[in-house]
Scaffold this active site. Structure first.
Site, short mmCIF file in Angstrom:
data_model
loop_
_atom_site.label_atom_id
_atom_site.label_comp_id
_atom_site.label_asym_id
_atom_site.label_seq_id
_atom_site.Cartn_x
_atom_site.Cartn_y
_atom_site.Cartn_z
N HIS A 83 0.85 -1.19 0.00
CA HIS A 83 0.00 0.00 0.00
C HIS A 83 0.88 1.23 0.00
O HIS A 83 1.90 1.28 0.67
CB HIS A 83 -0.89 0.01 1.24
CG HIS A 83 -2.02 0.99 1.13
ND1 HIS A 83 -3.20 0.69 0.48
CD2 HIS A 83 -2.14 2.28 1.54
CE1 HIS A 83 -4.00 1.73 0.52
NE2 HIS A 83 -3.38 2.71 1.15
N ASP A 162 -13.78 2.77 6.70
CA ASP A 162 -12.80 3.52 5.90
C ASP A 162 -13.45 4.10 4.66
O ASP A 162 -13.12 5.20 4.23
CB ASP A 162 -11.60 2.63 5.53
CG ASP A 162 -10.51 3.44 4.84
OD1 ASP A 162 -10.10 4.47 5.41
OD2 ASP A 162 -10.09 3.08 3.73
N ARG A 169 -12.88 12.67 4.78
CA ARG A 169 -11.59 13.37 4.99
C ARG A 169 -11.16 14.10 3.73
O ARG A 169 -10.62 15.20 3.79
CB ARG A 169 -10.50 12.34 5.37
CG ARG A 169 -10.62 11.85 6.80
CD ARG A 169 -9.72 10.65 7.03
NE ARG A 169 -8.35 10.91 6.70
CZ ARG A 169 -7.52 10.02 6.12
NH1 ARG A 169 -7.93 8.81 5.85
NH2 ARG A 169 -6.29 10.33 5.86
N SER A 184 -6.55 4.45 8.60
CA SER A 184 -7.22 4.17 7.33
C SER A 184 -6.52 2.99 6.62
O SER A 184 -7.16 2.02 6.20
CB SER A 184 -7.18 5.44 6.46
OG SER A 184 -7.41 5.14 5.11
N LYS A 188 -7.90 -1.25 6.59
CA LYS A 188 -8.19 -1.96 5.32
C LYS A 188 -7.32 -3.19 5.18
O LYS A 188 -7.78 -4.28 4.86
CB LYS A 188 -7.82 -1.07 4.12
CG LYS A 188 -8.84 -0.11 3.66
CD LYS A 188 -8.49 0.46 2.29
CE LYS A 188 -7.35 1.46 2.29
NZ LYS A 188 -7.64 2.77 2.82
#
Ligand code: URA
Length: 435
Positions: A83, A162, A169, A184, A188
């Site tokens: 990520h 999320d 956000r 966040s 996930k």
């Protein structure tokens, strides 16, 4: 029990909230019992006063517990994901994930849409005609099992908190908080049933994080949240001062990722994608050393296995796999505006933040939660930092379908380029490994 407004006040006044408080906030918001305006006020209070590491962990846990965790027990190992904290022109996932999957790593990837001036993998994939980004849990698992890789956005089952908070956000100026970013990402990723996670923590003007020490802090926070859940987490800190590669914008980035998977990518994008794929392979212990994992990643790119894997995934998720060869099948912008160099010199800076914001202005990102994305628009750079240019030479082109914001976007892009008389000092792309 405190009312929600009392929790907002407590955070506004700098108090530390408990696990129970975060569970109430997250569950209430996800079930539509707390309105956007109260959650926005809470996020802003936390953004301004900061969350402690314990609060970040509590928030991540509450967000994780609010959705379902994937039971991946019938999916083979190694299961590894990557990520990025978000950058401009960051299409690495589209290259590294299929490369790792081609090496035998199982990659269950829950991913997000664009955030602020940074692009999101989900929006890039959605620019492929027909591509489905909302898979059910069973579709997602079956595809990971059969093909080694599946992409899905957050859904009402997977990472529902999320999904809502991320979009809120994005439009309330509360993106760049280390705790909110960490919660966040980790909520996930920890739902995916992983053995290991590789993070690409971006640092610089195009990133959500401007300084190296902040980036290291974010990496350490995510590593410690992962450790509590028995997931090995490593992070590369990588430079995001200028856009990665040459393209910024959703369909344009799918095109450049496809070119890179065919050995025709720019050196920065190819180098970083190969390194991340290698580290995923190494984390999955499919290679004895990082050096042999690098060789394997390079080989899978060179022999066409990685692009074949991406084609298979696109087809499995309803998209047209031919887009990786035929870019005319991707959405195309109707207008082009060239930006040229005002004088001779060396390019000493291309401010990724300005380029990202210009792309958003053209329609590549969102100003409010439900704004549609224009998949065709964006910017293609012709030169990168360190290149020598002459007056009148093309620096980049903006691609648009609606002229409304074009003058402002052109101004931003012109301001993004800085020229110097002497060549700038070269910068490293990979800055550090945190583990
Ligand atoms: N990526 C995410 O998934 N969440 C963030 O908040 C930032 C980057």
């Amino acid at each position: 029990m405190d009312r929600i407004v009392d929790l907002i006040r407590a955070k506004r006044d700098g108090e530390e909230l408990t696990q129970e408080d975060f569970e109430r906030l997250v569950n209430g918001y996800t079930r539509n019992e707390i309105p956007d305006y109260q959650m926005a006020a809470f996020l802003m209070a936390g953004y301004c006063n900061d969350f402690s590491d314990a609060e970040a962990t509590a928030l991540a846990t509450a967000m994780l517990n609010c959705g379902q965790r994937l039971d991946m027990s019938d999916v083979p190992t190694p299961r590894v994901d990557k990520h990025s904290t978000g950058g401009v022109g960051d299409k690495v996932t589209l290259i590294a994930a299929p490369t790792a999957a081609a090496a035998g790593i199982y990659v269950p990837m829950i991913t997000g849409r664009g955030l602020g001036h940074t692009g999101g993998t989900l929006d890039k994939l959605q620019s492929i005609p027909g591509f489905r980004t909302q898979l059910s849990m069973s579709e997602f698992k079956t595809q990971v099992k059969e093909l080694g890789l599946a992409f899905t956005g957050q859904t009402d089952e997977i990472s529902p908190a999320d999904k809502r908070l991320y979009a809120l956000r994005d439009v309330t100026g509360t993106v760049e908080s280390l705790a909110l970013i960490a919660a966040s990402i980790m909520s996930k990723k920890l739902a995916e049933g992983l053995g290991a996670l590789l993070l690409d923590v971006k640092v610089g003007r195009g990133s959500l994080i401007r300084g190296r020490s902040e980036a290291r802090k974010l990496a350490q926070l995510m590593i410690s949240i992962g450790r509590r859940m028995n997931v090995t987490v490593q992070a590369l800190l990588t430079d995001m001062d200028q856009p990665l590669g040459f393209t910024v914008g959703n369909a344009l980035e799918v095109m450049e990722a496809s070119q890179t998977l065919q050995g025709q990518g720019p050196p920065d994008l190819t180098g970083l994608s190969t390194e991340l794929a290698a580290r995923m392979i190494y984390l999955g212990q499919s290679s004895r050393s990082i050096e042999s994992a690098r060789d394997q990643a390079q080989q899978l790119l060179a022999d066409g296995s990685a692009i074949t894997k991406l084609r298979d995934i696109i087809a499995a998720q309803g998209g047209d796999p031919e887009v990786v060869y035929r870019f005319d099948l991707l959405p195309n912008a109707s207008g082009e505006q060239i930006v040229s160099s005002p004088r001779d010199g060396y390019i000493s800076r291309i401010n990724a933040d300005d380029i990202g914001r210009a792309a958003v202005m053209l329609g590549a990102g969102r100003d409010s939660m439900d704004d549609p994305i224009d998949p065709a628009v964006g910017v293609i750079l012709q030169s990168k930092v360190g290149d020598q240019v002459v007056a009148g030479q093309q620096l980049c082109a903006l691609y648009y379908t609606d002229e409304t914001n074009l003058p402002e976007a052109v101004q931003l892009v012109e301001d993004a380029f800085r020229l110097s008389v002497n060549p700038p000092e070269p910068r490293d792309l990979i800055l550090d490994l945190v583990q």
